[in-house]
Structures are given as C-alpha cells and as structure tokens.
Design a protein around this motif. Sequence first.
Motif, PDB file in Angstrom:
ATOM      1  N   ARG A  16     -51.447   8.651 -45.574  1.00  0.00           N
ATOM      2  CA  ARG A  16     -51.576   7.501 -44.578  1.00  0.00           C
ATOM      3  C   ARG A  16     -52.400   6.278 -44.788  1.00  0.00           C
ATOM      4  NH1 ARG A  16     -51.634  12.639 -40.992  1.00  0.00           N
ATOM      5  NH2 ARG A  16     -49.209  13.717 -40.640  1.00  0.00           N
ATOM      6  N   ARG A  17     -53.099   7.057 -46.278  1.00  0.00           N
ATOM      7  CA  ARG A  17     -53.994   5.479 -46.035  1.00  0.00           C
ATOM      8  C   ARG A  17     -53.199   4.940 -47.441  1.00  0.00           C
ATOM      9  NH1 ARG A  17     -58.100   8.167 -49.218  1.00  0.00           N
ATOM     10  NH2 ARG A  17     -58.270   9.586 -47.925  1.00  0.00           N
TER      11      ARG A  17
ATOM     12  N   ILE D  18     -42.107  -0.338 -50.211  1.00  0.00           N
ATOM     13  CA  ILE D  18     -43.109   0.435 -50.708  1.00  0.00           C
ATOM     14  C   ILE D  18     -43.825   1.380 -48.991  1.00  0.00           C
ATOM     15  CG2 ILE D  18     -45.368   0.464 -51.984  1.00  0.00           C
ATOM     16  CD1 ILE D  18     -44.540  -1.437 -53.271  1.00  0.00           C
ATOM     17  N   ARG D  19     -44.039   0.568 -48.327  1.00  0.00           N
ATOM     18  CA  ARG D  19     -44.071   1.010 -46.717  1.00  0.00           C
ATOM     19  C   ARG D  19     -43.707   1.942 -46.360  1.00  0.00           C
ATOM     20  NH1 ARG D  19     -43.127  -0.727 -42.284  1.00  0.00           N
ATOM     21  NH2 ARG D  19     -43.225  -3.064 -42.959  1.00  0.00           N
ATOM     22  N   ALA D  24     -41.157   7.947 -45.764  1.00  0.00           N
ATOM     23  CA  ALA D  24     -40.080   9.172 -46.567  1.00  0.00           C
ATOM     24  C   ALA D  24     -40.997   9.567 -46.876  1.00  0.00           C
ATOM     25  CB  ALA D  24     -39.642   8.088 -47.320  1.00  0.00           C
ATOM     26  N   LEU D  25     -42.395   9.255 -47.431  1.00  0.00           N
ATOM     27  CA  LEU D  25     -42.856  10.749 -48.108  1.00  0.00           C
ATOM     28  C   LEU D  25     -43.876  11.532 -47.314  1.00  0.00           C
ATOM     29  CD1 LEU D  25     -44.416  11.783 -51.078  1.00  0.00           C
ATOM     30  CD2 LEU D  25     -46.144  10.749 -50.757  1.00  0.00           C
ATOM     31  N   GLU D  26     -44.135  10.682 -46.484  1.00  0.00           N
ATOM     32  CA  GLU D  26     -45.075  11.665 -45.386  1.00  0.00           C
ATOM     33  C   GLU D  26     -44.479  12.595 -44.454  1.00  0.00           C
ATOM     34  OE1 GLU D  26     -46.894   8.187 -42.833  1.00  0.00           O
ATOM     35  OE2 GLU D  26     -47.923  10.051 -41.644  1.00  0.00           O
ATOM     36  N   ARG D  27     -42.733  12.311 -44.044  1.00  0.00           N
ATOM     37  CA  ARG D  27     -42.359  12.704 -43.517  1.00  0.00           C
ATOM     38  C   ARG D  27     -42.152  13.833 -44.260  1.00  0.00           C
ATOM     39  NH1 ARG D  27     -39.871   7.686 -41.829  1.00  0.00           N
ATOM     40  NH2 ARG D  27     -38.384   7.909 -44.050  1.00  0.00           N
ATOM     41  N   CYS D  35     -42.764  20.854 -54.586  1.00  0.00           N
ATOM     42  CA  CYS D  35     -43.607  20.110 -55.270  1.00  0.00           C
ATOM     43  C   CYS D  35     -42.696  18.808 -56.060  1.00  0.00           C
ATOM     44  CB  CYS D  35     -44.603  20.822 -56.578  1.00  0.00           C
ATOM     45  SG  CYS D  35     -45.512  19.870 -57.871  1.00  0.00           S
ATOM     46  N   ALA D  36     -41.339  19.245 -57.426  1.00  0.00           N
ATOM     47  CA  ALA D  36     -41.392  18.602 -57.884  1.00  0.00           C
ATOM     48  C   ALA D  36     -40.548  16.810 -57.221  1.00  0.00           C
ATOM     49  CB  ALA D  36     -40.457  19.532 -58.766  1.00  0.00           C
ATOM     50  N   PRO D  37     -39.395  17.448 -55.983  1.00  0.00           N
ATOM     51  CA  PRO D  37     -39.594  16.114 -55.497  1.00  0.00           C
ATOM     52  C   PRO D  37     -39.860  15.270 -54.760  1.00  0.00           C
ATOM     53  CG  PRO D  37     -38.807  18.431 -53.902  1.00  0.00           C
ATOM     54  CD  PRO D  37     -38.901  18.546 -55.613  1.00  0.00           C
ATOM     55  N   VAL D  38     -41.602  15.872 -54.920  1.00  0.00           N
ATOM     56  CA  VAL D  38     -42.595  15.852 -53.892  1.00  0.00           C
ATOM     57  C   VAL D  38     -43.349  14.350 -55.080  1.00  0.00           C
ATOM     58  CG1 VAL D  38     -44.689  15.056 -53.316  1.00  0.00           C
ATOM     59  CG2 VAL D  38     -43.213  16.266 -51.628  1.00  0.00           C
ATOM     60  N   LEU D  39     -43.425  14.580 -56.077  1.00  0.00           N
ATOM     61  CA  LEU D  39     -44.326  13.959 -57.433  1.00  0.00           C
ATOM     62  C   LEU D  39     -43.322  12.735 -57.797  1.00  0.00           C
ATOM     63  CD1 LEU D  39     -45.786  16.978 -59.761  1.00  0.00           C
ATOM     64  CD2 LEU D  39     -46.681  15.191 -58.816  1.00  0.00           C
TER      65      LEU D  39
END
Lengths: 91, 91, 91, 91
Positions: A16-17, D18-19, D24-27, D35-39
């Motif tokens: 969020r930051r 980027i925003r 999308a990452l937050e969701r 973990c792997a797709p988040v990275l």
Amino acid sequence: MPHSPEEKKRVLARVRRIRGQAEALERALEAGADCAPVLQQIAAIRGAVNGLMSEVMEAHIRETFGQAAGSADQRQARVAEVTALVRSYLK
Amino acid sequence: MPHSPEEKKRVLARVRRIRGQAEALERALEAGADCAPVLQQIAAIRGAVNGLMSEVMEAHIRETFGQAAGSADQRQARVAEVTALVRSYLK
Amino acid sequence: MPHSPEEKKRVLARVRRIRGQAEALERALEAGADCAPVLQQIAAIRGAVNGLMSEVMEAHIRETFGQAAGSADQRQARVAEVTALVRSYLK
Amino acid sequence: MPHSPEEKKRVLARVRRIRGQAEALERALEAGADCAPVLQQIAAIRGAVNGLMSEVMEAHIRETFGQAAGSADQRQARVAEVTALVRSYLK
C-alpha cells in the motif's frame, strides 16, 4: 503467502505504501515537478520494491524451512524450490 | 564455503572469469577503447558478479538446509541466518 | 575513452581495484572462507562495478556535451547516442 | 518535467501502469496468492520502475542538451547537473 497474520499485514502495508508513492509521483508529474525531485521519488519507489521483494522472500524461507521436512525427498524439493527463486530474483 | 568440490570448482571458475574480464577491461581502457564497448564490458562484469552472488547464496542454502536440523532451535537459527543474508543482499 | 589523462587514470585505478578484489575473493574461496564474508566481498565488488559504470558514463557525458555542437544535427546525434546508453545501462 | 506533451503522456502512462501493478499485487496478497507468482509480480514492478527512471532521465537529457547553451558557463553547469543525476541513480 505469506500466511502468518503479522507477515501478511506487514507485506500488505509495504504494497500500500508503494501504491501511495506511485500516486504521489503521478500528482507530482501532473503538476509539472522538476526532474531531480521526480527521480528521487522514483528511486524511493525502487528501494521500497526491493524491500518488499526481500520481505516476501524472507517470509517464504521462514515458512518453507520453519518446520522439519517429512522426508529427505521433501527436504530436497524445498531446497530446490527456494534456490530457484533466489536464482531468479537475486540476479 | 561452498564445501562440495563441484560447487567450489564452479564458484572459483566464476571468480576467475570475472578477474579475466577485469583484465580485459583494463587492456581496453589502456588502448583507448570507445565508451560504448567499455560500458558493455562493465555491464558484462556486473552480470557475472550478480551470477556469482546468486551461486554462492544458492550453495549456502543447499548446505544449510540439505540436512535435517538436530533440534527446533538449530532449525530456527538456520532460518534466521539465511533470511538475514537474503535481506542484506537482495535489497 | 575517457580521454583526459586524469579521468583515464581514475577509471584505470577503479578497474585495478576491482581486479584486486576479485583476486582477494579467489584466495578467500580457495582458503575455504565462510559464506557470510564471501557474500560481503562479492557485494563490495558489485558496488565497485556500479561505481565504475557511473564514472565512465559521467566521463562520456562530459566529453560529449562539454563542447558546443557544430550543428543542430550533431547536437541531436549526441543526444540520441547518450540517451541510448542511459537506456541500456540504467534499466 | 518532462515538458513536451508526448513525453509527459508517456511518463504518466508508465506511472499509472505501476500503480495498477501495485493494486493487482495488493489483491493477490489479500487473496492469499502463492509466493512464486507474487515474486514474479514484484519483479515486474521492479522492471517497470527501472524503465520509468530511464525514461525520465532520457527526457531530462533531451531537454537539457537539445538546445545549444547560451554560454560556456551554462554548458558546464548543465553537464555538472546531469552527471550528478547519473551518479546518484546509476550506482
């Protein structure tokens, strides 16, 4: 992932930051900010993204190796998975 | 570290290649090479150094987690040590 | 490149330091040094390589734009060349 | 900065992307993604931030050196300003 409530909270706060930093940068660009402070804001976002990546990787290592493996095969599979992630994202 | 003969050999080969790249760059600079190929050589060294860092980190993870820990405390100490290294060098 | 004697000297001193760091790392690995100090040495080399890249890029910008261009075309060609280098090596 | 309408538009589009990636990452994190797709998503954001930094730096170089300097002093001041930015953000 990460699954512990504290780690999830910490990682979400970082994301969020970063979103907030991107919004502030958008406003600065729309307002016609100078190049030097804009680059500074971008560098701060870059630092925050690197910190987030490290936090997620650390959480993953804690979760993966925090409990004993059930077998040698499982242990080797865990090691292979984590080293592959390190190879992908440290380079 | 790394302790297995194959890993030590592989890591040493990488370091020697980096030394060779630095020597080639030194000769190019002494000969008055142009900026663009010089930057290309420097970028190649940067890539090789990142690859070396990843290789050493991977070897360390394999060695640290490749054998079952003798106790829960030892397991936690290993996790703490590796996450600290990831934090220092991924950021 | 870089062509001024002081800059050439400074850049060469950086490259020789990197070579020396690679040699020290090679000796540490041959002596079986621990992972943590080895990673620290590699991180120091990475920092030195980044500093070298910046120094060469800065010298190139000074040389390229330190004298007035002879024509608008030459000015645009210089700008295109330097922005292409920044794009290649900043990303 | 950047001042040309096309460049401002291009830079703003990058920041908005980027925003969107951060959202999308937050969701994904809220939904408990692995973990792997988040990275992978974080690495994509890192790449986008580096691309944005390069784009802003290139635009600044084009604006700074796209017109002839009015004097040797102004030329030197421009060179000093741009090399300082390169030093800060390339390292």
